[in-house]
Design a protein around this motif. Structure first.
Motif, PDB file in Angstrom:
ATOM      1  N   CYS A   3       4.620  -1.858  -3.008  1.00  0.00           N
ATOM      2  CA  CYS A   3       3.767  -1.892  -4.299  1.00  0.00           C
ATOM      3  C   CYS A   3       4.387  -0.529  -5.149  1.00  0.00           C
ATOM      4  O   CYS A   3       5.117   0.132  -4.628  1.00  0.00           O
ATOM      5  N   ALA A   4       4.192  -0.875  -6.386  1.00  0.00           N
ATOM      6  CA  ALA A   4       4.895  -0.024  -7.370  1.00  0.00           C
ATOM      7  C   ALA A   4       4.065  -0.009  -8.619  1.00  0.00           C
ATOM      8  O   ALA A   4       3.317  -0.673  -8.971  1.00  0.00           O
ATOM      9  N   ALA A   5       4.176   1.153  -9.382  1.00  0.00           N
ATOM     10  CA  ALA A   5       3.515   1.432 -10.592  1.00  0.00           C
ATOM     11  C   ALA A   5       4.634   1.756 -11.538  1.00  0.00           C
ATOM     12  O   ALA A   5       5.415   2.556 -11.506  1.00  0.00           O
ATOM     13  N   ARG A   6       4.130   1.377 -12.932  1.00  0.00           N
ATOM     14  CA  ARG A   6       4.893   1.749 -14.223  1.00  0.00           C
ATOM     15  C   ARG A   6       4.054   1.874 -15.218  1.00  0.00           C
ATOM     16  O   ARG A   6       3.034   1.184 -15.305  1.00  0.00           O
ATOM     17  N   SER A   7       4.798   2.204 -16.535  1.00  0.00           N
ATOM     18  CA  SER A   7       4.038   2.116 -17.480  1.00  0.00           C
ATOM     19  C   SER A   7       4.519   0.803 -18.337  1.00  0.00           C
ATOM     20  O   SER A   7       5.800   0.618 -17.842  1.00  0.00           O
ATOM     21  N   GLY A   8       3.798   0.385 -19.157  1.00  0.00           N
ATOM     22  CA  GLY A   8       4.069  -0.655 -20.029  1.00  0.00           C
ATOM     23  C   GLY A   8       4.223  -2.013 -19.312  1.00  0.00           C
ATOM     24  O   GLY A   8       4.201  -2.213 -18.219  1.00  0.00           O
ATOM     25  N   TRP A   9       4.414  -3.294 -19.976  1.00  0.00           N
ATOM     26  CA  TRP A   9       4.206  -4.459 -19.531  1.00  0.00           C
ATOM     27  C   TRP A   9       5.532  -5.312 -19.570  1.00  0.00           C
ATOM     28  O   TRP A   9       6.100  -6.310 -18.828  1.00  0.00           O
ATOM     29  N   ASN A  10       6.470  -4.839 -20.572  1.00  0.00           N
ATOM     30  CA  ASN A  10       7.657  -5.520 -20.704  1.00  0.00           C
ATOM     31  C   ASN A  10       8.689  -5.558 -19.690  1.00  0.00           C
ATOM     32  O   ASN A  10       8.631  -4.540 -19.117  1.00  0.00           O
ATOM     33  N   ASN A  11       9.326  -6.578 -19.485  1.00  0.00           N
ATOM     34  CA  ASN A  11      10.289  -6.690 -18.144  1.00  0.00           C
ATOM     35  C   ASN A  11       9.711  -6.237 -16.995  1.00  0.00           C
ATOM     36  O   ASN A  11      10.188  -5.383 -16.078  1.00  0.00           O
ATOM     37  N   VAL A  12       8.366  -6.816 -16.754  1.00  0.00           N
ATOM     38  CA  VAL A  12       7.764  -6.400 -15.517  1.00  0.00           C
ATOM     39  C   VAL A  12       8.572  -6.818 -14.159  1.00  0.00           C
ATOM     40  O   VAL A  12       8.172  -6.147 -13.024  1.00  0.00           O
ATOM     41  N   VAL A  13       9.399  -7.488 -14.102  1.00  0.00           N
ATOM     42  CA  VAL A  13      10.275  -8.135 -12.974  1.00  0.00           C
ATOM     43  C   VAL A  13      11.365  -7.066 -12.504  1.00  0.00           C
ATOM     44  O   VAL A  13      11.938  -6.848 -11.711  1.00  0.00           O
ATOM     45  N   VAL A  14      11.726  -6.069 -13.380  1.00  0.00           N
ATOM     46  CA  VAL A  14      12.848  -5.221 -13.385  1.00  0.00           C
ATOM     47  C   VAL A  14      12.594  -4.081 -12.364  1.00  0.00           C
ATOM     48  O   VAL A  14      11.665  -2.962 -12.836  1.00  0.00           O
ATOM     49  N   THR A  15      13.291  -3.984 -11.258  1.00  0.00           N
ATOM     50  CA  THR A  15      12.797  -2.907 -10.345  1.00  0.00           C
ATOM     51  C   THR A  15      12.814  -1.517 -10.722  1.00  0.00           C
ATOM     52  O   THR A  15      12.235  -0.681 -10.607  1.00  0.00           O
ATOM     53  N   SER A  16      14.044  -1.304 -11.530  1.00  0.00           N
ATOM     54  CA  SER A  16      14.117   0.079 -11.720  1.00  0.00           C
ATOM     55  C   SER A  16      13.302   0.544 -12.900  1.00  0.00           C
ATOM     56  O   SER A  16      13.352   1.916 -13.190  1.00  0.00           O
ATOM     57  N   ASP A  17      12.619  -0.036 -13.325  1.00  0.00           N
ATOM     58  CA  ASP A  17      11.790   0.291 -14.470  1.00  0.00           C
ATOM     59  C   ASP A  17      10.233   0.740 -13.657  1.00  0.00           C
ATOM     60  O   ASP A  17       9.475   1.341 -14.553  1.00  0.00           O
ATOM     61  N   TYR A  18      10.111   0.759 -12.495  1.00  0.00           N
ATOM     62  CA  TYR A  18       9.012   1.263 -11.880  1.00  0.00           C
ATOM     63  C   TYR A  18       9.420   2.601 -11.404  1.00  0.00           C
ATOM     64  O   TYR A  18      10.284   3.059 -10.984  1.00  0.00           O
ATOM     65  N   ASP A  19       8.107   3.477 -11.830  1.00  0.00           N
ATOM     66  CA  ASP A  19       8.409   4.865 -11.209  1.00  0.00           C
ATOM     67  C   ASP A  19       7.890   5.432 -10.080  1.00  0.00           C
ATOM     68  O   ASP A  19       8.399   6.329  -9.733  1.00  0.00           O
ATOM     69  N   TYR A  20       7.034   4.677  -9.785  1.00  0.00           N
ATOM     70  CA  TYR A  20       6.470   5.021  -8.336  1.00  0.00           C
ATOM     71  C   TYR A  20       6.502   4.058  -7.147  1.00  0.00           C
ATOM     72  O   TYR A  20       6.070   2.831  -7.780  1.00  0.00           O
ATOM     73  N   TRP A  21       6.535   4.331  -6.109  1.00  0.00           N
ATOM     74  CA  TRP A  21       6.862   3.249  -5.140  1.00  0.00           C
ATOM     75  C   TRP A  21       5.964   3.710  -3.780  1.00  0.00           C
ATOM     76  O   TRP A  21       5.919   4.991  -3.373  1.00  0.00           O
ATOM     77  N   GLY A  22       5.452   2.677  -2.993  1.00  0.00           N
ATOM     78  CA  GLY A  22       4.785   3.074  -1.710  1.00  0.00           C
ATOM     79  C   GLY A  22       5.742   2.914  -0.646  1.00  0.00           C
ATOM     80  O   GLY A  22       6.949   2.770  -0.931  1.00  0.00           O
ATOM     81  N   GLN A  23       5.541   3.281   0.647  1.00  0.00           N
ATOM     82  CA  GLN A  23       6.528   3.155   1.655  1.00  0.00           C
ATOM     83  C   GLN A  23       6.771   1.717   2.249  1.00  0.00           C
ATOM     84  O   GLN A  23       7.753   1.796   3.083  1.00  0.00           O
ATOM     85  N   GLY A  24       5.903   0.893   1.749  1.00  0.00           N
ATOM     86  CA  GLY A  24       6.047  -0.534   2.520  1.00  0.00           C
ATOM     87  C   GLY A  24       5.321  -0.881   3.317  1.00  0.00           C
ATOM     88  O   GLY A  24       5.098   0.054   4.344  1.00  0.00           O
ATOM     89  N   THR A  25       5.191  -2.147   3.713  1.00  0.00           N
ATOM     90  CA  THR A  25       4.422  -2.768   4.907  1.00  0.00           C
ATOM     91  C   THR A  25       5.050  -4.149   5.473  1.00  0.00           C
ATOM     92  O   THR A  25       5.442  -4.768   4.554  1.00  0.00           O
ATOM     93  N   GLN A  26       5.174  -4.054   6.672  1.00  0.00           N
ATOM     94  CA  GLN A  26       6.002  -5.294   7.043  1.00  0.00           C
ATOM     95  C   GLN A  26       5.354  -6.542   7.215  1.00  0.00           C
ATOM     96  O   GLN A  26       4.081  -6.464   7.769  1.00  0.00           O
ATOM     97  N   VAL A  27       5.653  -7.713   6.664  1.00  0.00           N
ATOM     98  CA  VAL A  27       5.124  -8.957   6.943  1.00  0.00           C
ATOM     99  C   VAL A  27       6.016  -9.649   7.535  1.00  0.00           C
ATOM    100  O   VAL A  27       7.275  -9.918   7.255  1.00  0.00           O
ATOM    101  N   THR A  28       5.598 -10.347   8.773  1.00  0.00           N
ATOM    102  CA  THR A  28       6.532 -11.137   9.586  1.00  0.00           C
ATOM    103  C   THR A  28       5.839 -12.535   9.524  1.00  0.00           C
ATOM    104  O   THR A  28       4.547 -12.548  10.186  1.00  0.00           O
ATOM    105  N   VAL A  29       6.522 -13.610   9.313  1.00  0.00           N
ATOM    106  CA  VAL A  29       5.947 -14.816   9.264  1.00  0.00           C
ATOM    107  C   VAL A  29       6.614 -15.681  10.444  1.00  0.00           C
ATOM    108  O   VAL A  29       7.914 -15.981  10.466  1.00  0.00           O
TER     109      VAL A  29
END
Length: 124
Positions: free
Chosen positions: A96-122
């Protein structure tokens, strides 16, 4: 500063469901657009879903549209990702990640904060 902690990942059979949670610290959660991303093995990180500050707007990658649902509870400083009809292609580390604003919501580099991640295996 925003700290994000994901949970809820694990091993699930194809066709099953999981709900990921992302708990945020700090008082600014309700002012942030939140996003879920994933990184499959050997591939680049990719956008999965985004939700606006109030929750009134959501956006999904085509690969998950109709199967995944993003939501948030600003009173609990938490964003969720409900994943249904999982398949092997959904196997990844989910962030999960957090950012300000809504424009270009798909752009990874526009996010300022990130979690450490959680593994999902199907498993298929």
């Amino acid at each position: 500063q925003v700290q994000l902690v994901e949970s809820g990942g694990g091993l699930v059979q194809a066709g099953g469901s999981l709900r990921l949670s992302c708990a945020a610290s700090g008082r600014t959660f309700s002012s942030n657009t939140m996003g879920w991303f994933r990184q499959p093995p050997g591939k680049e990180r990719e956008f999965v879903a985004g939700i606006s500050r109030s929750g009134g707007n959501t956006y999904y990658a085509n690969s998950v549209k109709g199967r995944f649902t993003i939501s948030r509870d600003n009173a609990k400083n938490t964003v969720y990702l409900l994943m249904n009809s999982l398949n092997a292609e959904d196997t990844a580390v989910y962030y999960c990640a957090a950012r300000s604003g809504w424009n270009n919501v798909v752009v990874t580099s526009d996010y300022d904060y990130w979690g450490q991640g959680t593994q999902v295996t199907v498993s298929s």
